[in-house]
Motif scaffolding. Sequence first.
Motif, PDB file in Angstrom:
ATOM      1  N   ARG A   1      -1.883  -9.784   7.819  1.00 36.37           N
ATOM      2  CA  ARG A   1      -2.994  -9.799   6.860  1.00 36.37           C
ATOM      3  C   ARG A   1      -4.110 -10.714   7.345  1.00 36.37           C
ATOM      4  O   ARG A   1      -5.300 -10.377   7.262  1.00 36.37           O
ATOM      5  CB  ARG A   1      -2.500 -10.237   5.473  1.00 36.37           C
ATOM      6  CG  ARG A   1      -1.596  -9.234   4.782  1.00 36.37           C
ATOM      7  CD  ARG A   1      -1.413  -9.584   3.305  1.00 36.37           C
ATOM      8  NE  ARG A   1      -0.743 -10.861   3.117  1.00 36.37           N
ATOM      9  CZ  ARG A   1       0.579 -11.016   3.015  1.00 36.37           C
ATOM     10  NH1 ARG A   1       1.367  -9.955   3.095  1.00 36.37           N
ATOM     11  NH2 ARG A   1       1.108 -12.218   2.819  1.00 36.37           N
ATOM     12  N   VAL A   2      -3.744 -11.888   7.824  1.00 37.14           N
ATOM     13  CA  VAL A   2      -4.746 -12.854   8.286  1.00 37.14           C
ATOM     14  C   VAL A   2      -5.483 -12.318   9.509  1.00 37.14           C
ATOM     15  O   VAL A   2      -6.723 -12.426   9.615  1.00 37.14           O
ATOM     16  CB  VAL A   2      -4.069 -14.209   8.596  1.00 37.14           C
ATOM     17  CG1 VAL A   2      -5.017 -15.130   9.349  1.00 37.14           C
ATOM     18  CG2 VAL A   2      -3.601 -14.867   7.311  1.00 37.14           C
ATOM     19  N   ARG A   3      -4.762 -11.737  10.432  1.00 41.93           N
ATOM     20  CA  ARG A   3      -5.394 -11.198  11.644  1.00 41.93           C
ATOM     21  C   ARG A   3      -6.442 -10.141  11.288  1.00 41.93           C
ATOM     22  O   ARG A   3      -7.593 -10.192  11.733  1.00 41.93           O
ATOM     23  CB  ARG A   3      -4.322 -10.584  12.552  1.00 41.93           C
ATOM     24  CG  ARG A   3      -4.863 -10.113  13.914  1.00 41.93           C
ATOM     25  CD  ARG A   3      -3.846  -9.191  14.591  1.00 41.93           C
ATOM     26  NE  ARG A   3      -2.517  -9.777  14.626  1.00 41.93           N
ATOM     27  CZ  ARG A   3      -2.062 -10.544  15.619  1.00 41.93           C
ATOM     28  NH1 ARG A   3      -2.860 -10.815  16.643  1.00 41.93           N
ATOM     29  NH2 ARG A   3      -0.830 -11.006  15.580  1.00 41.93           N
ATOM     30  N   SER A   4      -6.062  -9.188  10.440  1.00 46.57           N
ATOM     31  CA  SER A   4      -6.996  -8.121  10.065  1.00 46.57           C
ATOM     32  C   SER A   4      -8.156  -8.656   9.238  1.00 46.57           C
ATOM     33  O   SER A   4      -9.296  -8.229   9.417  1.00 46.57           O
ATOM     34  CB  SER A   4      -6.251  -7.035   9.279  1.00 46.57           C
ATOM     35  OG  SER A   4      -5.252  -6.436  10.073  1.00 46.57           O
ATOM     36  N   ALA A   5      -7.884  -9.593   8.308  1.00 46.56           N
ATOM     37  CA  ALA A   5      -8.945 -10.132   7.457  1.00 46.56           C
ATOM     38  C   ALA A   5     -10.002 -10.865   8.288  1.00 46.56           C
ATOM     39  O   ALA A   5     -11.210 -10.718   8.057  1.00 46.56           O
ATOM     40  CB  ALA A   5      -8.346 -11.071   6.416  1.00 46.56           C
ATOM     41  N   ILE A   6      -9.562 -11.661   9.282  1.00 44.38           N
ATOM     42  CA  ILE A   6     -10.516 -12.396  10.118  1.00 44.38           C
ATOM     43  C   ILE A   6     -11.356 -11.429  10.951  1.00 44.38           C
ATOM     44  O   ILE A   6     -12.582 -11.544  11.049  1.00 44.38           O
ATOM     45  CB  ILE A   6      -9.766 -13.405  11.013  1.00 44.38           C
ATOM     46  CG1 ILE A   6      -9.201 -14.549  10.155  1.00 44.38           C
ATOM     47  CG2 ILE A   6     -10.690 -13.963  12.102  1.00 44.38           C
ATOM     48  CD1 ILE A   6      -8.377 -15.565  10.938  1.00 44.38           C
TER      49      ILE A   6
ATOM     50  N   ASP B   1       7.107 -18.911  -0.873  1.00 49.69           N
ATOM     51  CA  ASP B   1       7.098 -17.467  -1.076  1.00 49.69           C
ATOM     52  C   ASP B   1       5.713 -17.028  -1.539  1.00 49.69           C
ATOM     53  O   ASP B   1       4.827 -17.858  -1.760  1.00 49.69           O
ATOM     54  CB  ASP B   1       8.167 -17.034  -2.088  1.00 49.69           C
ATOM     55  CG  ASP B   1       7.961 -17.656  -3.459  1.00 49.69           C
ATOM     56  OD1 ASP B   1       7.002 -18.427  -3.630  1.00 49.69           O
ATOM     57  OD2 ASP B   1       8.764 -17.369  -4.366  1.00 49.69           O
ATOM     58  N   SER B   2       5.510 -15.731  -1.693  1.00 48.61           N
ATOM     59  CA  SER B   2       4.282 -15.080  -2.147  1.00 48.61           C
ATOM     60  C   SER B   2       3.199 -15.146  -1.073  1.00 48.61           C
ATOM     61  O   SER B   2       3.350 -15.802  -0.032  1.00 48.61           O
ATOM     62  CB  SER B   2       3.774 -15.660  -3.469  1.00 48.61           C
ATOM     63  OG  SER B   2       3.084 -16.864  -3.272  1.00 48.61           O
ATOM     64  N   GLY B   3       2.080 -14.489  -1.354  1.00 46.74           N
ATOM     65  CA  GLY B   3       0.979 -14.442  -0.399  1.00 46.74           C
ATOM     66  C   GLY B   3      -0.048 -15.527  -0.601  1.00 46.74           C
ATOM     67  O   GLY B   3      -1.164 -15.424  -0.065  1.00 46.74           O
ATOM     68  N   ARG B   4       0.285 -16.603  -1.317  1.00 44.57           N
ATOM     69  CA  ARG B   4      -0.681 -17.651  -1.649  1.00 44.57           C
ATOM     70  C   ARG B   4      -1.146 -18.436  -0.424  1.00 44.57           C
ATOM     71  O   ARG B   4      -2.172 -19.112  -0.468  1.00 44.57           O
ATOM     72  CB  ARG B   4      -0.083 -18.582  -2.689  1.00 44.57           C
ATOM     73  CG  ARG B   4       1.150 -19.305  -2.241  1.00 44.57           C
ATOM     74  CD  ARG B   4       1.916 -19.989  -3.371  1.00 44.57           C
ATOM     75  NE  ARG B   4       1.087 -20.909  -4.118  1.00 44.57           N
ATOM     76  CZ  ARG B   4       0.638 -20.699  -5.344  1.00 44.57           C
ATOM     77  NH1 ARG B   4       0.927 -19.550  -5.951  1.00 44.57           N
ATOM     78  NH2 ARG B   4      -0.096 -21.582  -5.962  1.00 44.57           N
ATOM     79  N   PHE B   5      -0.399 -18.365   0.699  1.00 49.22           N
ATOM     80  CA  PHE B   5      -0.754 -19.143   1.882  1.00 49.22           C
ATOM     81  C   PHE B   5      -1.645 -18.372   2.855  1.00 49.22           C
ATOM     82  O   PHE B   5      -1.985 -18.904   3.924  1.00 49.22           O
ATOM     83  CB  PHE B   5       0.514 -19.620   2.595  1.00 49.22           C
ATOM     84  CG  PHE B   5       1.372 -20.517   1.745  1.00 49.22           C
ATOM     85  CD1 PHE B   5       0.994 -21.819   1.475  1.00 49.22           C
ATOM     86  CD2 PHE B   5       2.552 -20.050   1.181  1.00 49.22           C
ATOM     87  CE1 PHE B   5       1.770 -22.640   0.677  1.00 49.22           C
ATOM     88  CE2 PHE B   5       3.330 -20.860   0.384  1.00 49.22           C
ATOM     89  CZ  PHE B   5       2.944 -22.167   0.129  1.00 49.22           C
ATOM     90  N   ASP B   6      -2.037 -17.148   2.515  1.00 43.60           N
ATOM     91  CA  ASP B   6      -2.909 -16.379   3.417  1.00 43.60           C
ATOM     92  C   ASP B   6      -4.220 -17.111   3.678  1.00 43.60           C
ATOM     93  O   ASP B   6      -4.648 -17.261   4.832  1.00 43.60           O
ATOM     94  CB  ASP B   6      -3.219 -15.006   2.808  1.00 43.60           C
ATOM     95  CG  ASP B   6      -2.019 -14.076   2.801  1.00 43.60           C
ATOM     96  OD1 ASP B   6      -0.920 -14.538   3.154  1.00 43.60           O
ATOM     97  OD2 ASP B   6      -2.189 -12.898   2.437  1.00 43.60           O
TER      98      ASP B   6
END
Length: 505
Positions: free
Chosen positions: A48-53, A78-83
């Motif tokens: 997710r981070v790679r594509s978002a950047i 857990d969860s996506g809060r660390f994106d």
Amino acid sequence: MSLSLVQSRALLGLDAPAVTVEVHLANGLPSFTLVGLADVEVKEARERVRSAIQNSGLEFPANKRITVNLAPADLPKDSGRFDLPIALGLLAASGQVDGARLAGHEFAGELSLSGELRPVRGALATSLALQARGISTRLVLPPRSAQEAALVPGARVHCAAHLLDVVQQFLPAGGAEPAPGWSCVVPEAVAPLAEHLDLADVKGQAGARRALEIAAAGGHSVLLSGPPGAGKSMLAHRFAGLLPPMTVQEALESAAIASLCGRFAMERWSQRPTCAPHHSASAVALVGGGSPPRPGEISLAHHGVLFLDELPEFPRAALEALREPLETGQITIARAARREEFPARFQLVAAMNPCPCGWRGSQARACRCTPDQVARYQGKLSGPLLDRIDLHVDVPPLPADELMRTAPGERTSDVRERSVRARERALRRQGKANHALQGREIDQQVRLDRAAAAFLQAASARLGWSARSAHRAMKVARTIADLAGCDATGVAHVAEAIQYRRLAV
């Protein structure tokens, strides 16, 4: 600088321990390693981070050896809060944002592949935990999560709609204009409460209506017993409207638990919740559980109503798990790796039929259940559980001709006014509702006169009550006296309370 530190928060129960996202870029074989006891959805943040950047027009350091550590290493995440913090750490380590300017901010948010920020679970719970621990920091959250977190008084919350909005705030030059999607969130004006279902819809049932009024005034639990169609569910779903308005602290505690489970909605802010799980619910669904532990329905009903329809049809283990929360107002969930405490100060409203077919004692139809079937059905409810329910109420059926002739009952607003006045009387006297009286407080605050004490003693001996039953009858009698505006609890108040202690089945 090839090393950057970004602050965030994990979510364990209602606590929000600090997490430092450490990002290091090194020369070597290109890779992206994420460590720090991360769950599956956290490890998926790499893609997710790679594509978002990349889709945001920023440079992803694809030719570097990337190591991301979520410290402390022994804390589950857990969860996506660390994106969002991971993305900012990569950009800071590669020099695209000023890492020094990130200090004093804490970030949480899930990234879409396009770079947009999506809400995270538990934003309000995180903000409330920070307030309770006296931690002053700036939270940077997605729009909907930021609105939740800003409800906590004194919280400093910033809202960002896109990764680029955050990046523009922390550019190395520092002279860029604020991004259009970046804003400082202020608490919104609380919308007027939606109207509850009106008790006037229930015709007849004067005894059950009186019991609900007593329960609302003193915070007592209720068991409604009667044949199908008598109005038990109608009464239960209108009970929350009889309760007093929530204080700000009660609203925050209730909303924090709903936020933790992803069930909070702004339009339900400061409304007392009514949780009505199906009778197939397991013990874990009711009291909470899992790893890490999550709250169950009894915690989601904190400062509200837990309605259990068809009570004997619930699994025995689920019902027995309600014993301690009914007494203490909290639930402790212990697992091998972790132990969590969740608040569970709810008002129980339960409904049941008198027998498996439902028509025992009814004039409309004949009951076809054998004595053994009735005994087995009623035996699903243990004595200790029934002993903890303050009011046992029969709800007889209303004949059709009487139903058509009967005028609408008293409105919810009128009954609520009386119950709120009685509860305020108790709060002025003892600082808590009558149901919360314990030990010596019962003797001091109930104020039985001599005749009432003798009457209660004789009734307890004749009915074979336990000490708990006698104490609960005393607390109900105190509530009845408060509704009547009396300083002392008399024989009439005790006599009415005793009627509600007999088993309705």
